[in-house]
Design an enzyme around this catalytic site. Sequence first.
Site, short mmCIF file in Angstrom:
data_model
loop_
_atom_site.label_atom_id
_atom_site.label_comp_id
_atom_site.label_asym_id
_atom_site.label_seq_id
_atom_site.Cartn_x
_atom_site.Cartn_y
_atom_site.Cartn_z
N HIS A 132 15.90 74.15 -39.07
CA HIS A 132 14.57 74.31 -38.48
C HIS A 132 13.77 75.23 -39.40
O HIS A 132 14.34 76.11 -40.04
CB HIS A 132 14.75 74.95 -37.10
CG HIS A 132 13.51 75.05 -36.27
ND1 HIS A 132 12.58 76.04 -36.45
CD2 HIS A 132 13.05 74.29 -35.25
CE1 HIS A 132 11.61 75.89 -35.57
NE2 HIS A 132 11.86 74.83 -34.82
N ASP A 209 21.78 80.21 -36.40
CA ASP A 209 20.65 79.89 -35.54
C ASP A 209 21.22 79.17 -34.31
O ASP A 209 21.63 78.01 -34.38
CB ASP A 209 19.69 78.98 -36.33
CG ASP A 209 18.56 78.44 -35.47
OD1 ASP A 209 18.57 78.65 -34.23
OD2 ASP A 209 17.66 77.79 -36.04
N GLN A 212 19.77 76.01 -30.25
CA GLN A 212 20.16 74.78 -29.53
C GLN A 212 21.62 74.81 -29.08
O GLN A 212 22.13 73.79 -28.59
CB GLN A 212 19.92 73.55 -30.40
CG GLN A 212 18.48 73.37 -30.86
CD GLN A 212 17.51 73.04 -29.71
OE1 GLN A 212 17.93 72.75 -28.58
NE2 GLN A 212 16.22 73.09 -29.99
N LYS A 235 14.64 78.34 -23.95
CA LYS A 235 15.38 77.08 -24.02
C LYS A 235 16.61 77.10 -23.11
O LYS A 235 17.38 76.17 -23.07
CB LYS A 235 15.84 76.81 -25.46
CG LYS A 235 14.68 76.57 -26.43
CD LYS A 235 15.23 76.22 -27.79
CE LYS A 235 14.23 76.38 -28.91
NZ LYS A 235 13.19 75.37 -28.97
N CYS A 374 9.66 70.52 -36.50
CA CYS A 374 9.77 71.73 -37.35
C CYS A 374 10.98 71.63 -38.28
O CYS A 374 11.69 72.62 -38.52
CB CYS A 374 9.85 73.00 -36.51
SG CYS A 374 8.46 73.22 -35.42
N1 C6P Z 1 12.84 74.15 -31.66
C1 C6P Z 1 12.11 72.03 -30.82
O1 C6P Z 1 11.37 71.30 -30.16
P1 C6P Z 1 11.55 79.50 -31.14
O2 C6P Z 1 10.32 78.68 -31.30
O3 C6P Z 1 11.51 80.72 -31.99
O4 C6P Z 1 11.89 79.75 -29.72
O5 C6P Z 1 12.76 78.61 -31.68
C2 C6P Z 1 12.74 78.17 -33.00
C3 C6P Z 1 13.90 77.27 -33.27
C4 C6P Z 1 14.86 77.67 -34.17
N2 C6P Z 1 15.92 76.91 -34.42
C5 C6P Z 1 16.12 75.74 -33.82
C6 C6P Z 1 17.36 74.95 -34.12
C7 C6P Z 1 15.19 75.27 -32.90
O6 C6P Z 1 15.39 74.10 -32.30
C8 C6P Z 1 14.03 76.04 -32.63
C9 C6P Z 1 12.97 75.55 -31.71
C10 C6P Z 1 11.91 73.52 -30.77
O7 C6P Z 1 13.04 71.57 -31.49
C11 C6P Z 1 10.49 73.89 -31.04
S1 C6P Z 1 9.99 73.51 -32.68
#
Ligand code: C6P
Length: 417
Positions: A132, A209, A212, A235, A374
Amino acid sequence: MSQPSVSRMSTPLDVAAIRRDFPILERRIHGRPLVYLDSAASSQKPLAVIEAISNYYKTSHANIHRGVYVLSEEATLAYEQAHERVARFINADFEEVIFTKNTTEALNLVAYAWGLRELRPGDEVVLSEMEHHSNLVPWQQIAKRTGAQVRYIRIDAQGKLDLDHAAQLIGPRTRMVSVTHVSNVLGTVNPVQELAKLAHAQGALICVDGAQSVPHMAVDVRALDCDFYAFSGHKMLGPTGIGVLYGKRRLLEAMEPFLYGGDMISEVTLEGARWNDLPWKFEAGTAPIAPGIGLGVAVEYLQKLGMQAVHAHEQALVRYALEQMRLIKDLEIYGPEAEARGGVVSFNLKGIHPHDMASILDQHGVAIRGGHHCAMPLMRILGVNGTCRASFYVYNTVEEIDVLIEAIGEARRLLHR
Ligand code: C6P
């Protein structure tokens, strides 16, 4: 066509009872029941979380770590208990759990507070092609500023990490391996423990990270032996505005702070400052008190369901979804077999832009995400501009997947004429 129903799909969760905890699921969209299949972007919230936040503001709000009056003490206790609960949830110590704004901020914290100070010209940071942007752009920027190089572990045709390539890339120059635990596009679950071994064998650190993964499976940061681990509250049934960075205590102790200001100091003079104890050294300014408390309640909710059960439920849904989707002509599905992935399925209908598909599904009440998620470098590798993505969570049912499949079929008829 005979299709398994919820009762025939073996799930350890009482999904009907769970759904009653989520008021938003009663909504109708364009006259149809809402089918929410975008939890990978952000999950919905149970009443317990919504009410905990509301009750906090109604009865106990004050700033924390500052007042010596009852309200401030209550707020401080509730916020610290949330840290404690999150720490236990991932098998960490209280001092090792820092509340941030989200995963993105947690990863930036590592890149800036560790990377900017530690990396030197010629050092290497190893990421993967499925990252991401949140785990990619900060490292690219810090590499530019320090003269370090960023290298990328390849993905194979199934959308899994090429572990031979990982073993080649991770070498004596590697200082940091930073990878996603579960891909937000492919759903691939990466072998973090193995990657940690490869990194540590070369004297490098590993940052994971977990945006997910933590919401969907049992995560034990000690068993994985990762050095840093980042995730987001929104999430995992919690509110927005709260994220988590786990870091091994000795690393966090050795690091300089990321942000400076109130609450992260123990003493300030006109000449300089000394830092507060962990975890507060990394929590500058007024904390996200209500979101933190909400996250604590979300964790409690997930613990009651049991993370093994949550994972098993999503596995059953994803297996069913893949089975059904494979029957749709002209539908390309990305990522590995069900057993190797979380509750995420990316797909494209030949010749149809993902945004068009997402709009048509919306007319059926089905919320999915369409776009690059992203992960633009990954899109380029897949040879697409974007994908459609359905993602599942504890409140989703087999019937909802049937609605999705039906709606994709209708989109195909409509758009392919
Ligand atoms: N992915 C998706 O629709 P934040 O925005 O900081 O809470 O999370 C960022 C992020 C980082 N790593 C991974 C693997 C992610 O999936 C995400 C967030 C969302 O896939 C929003 S782009």
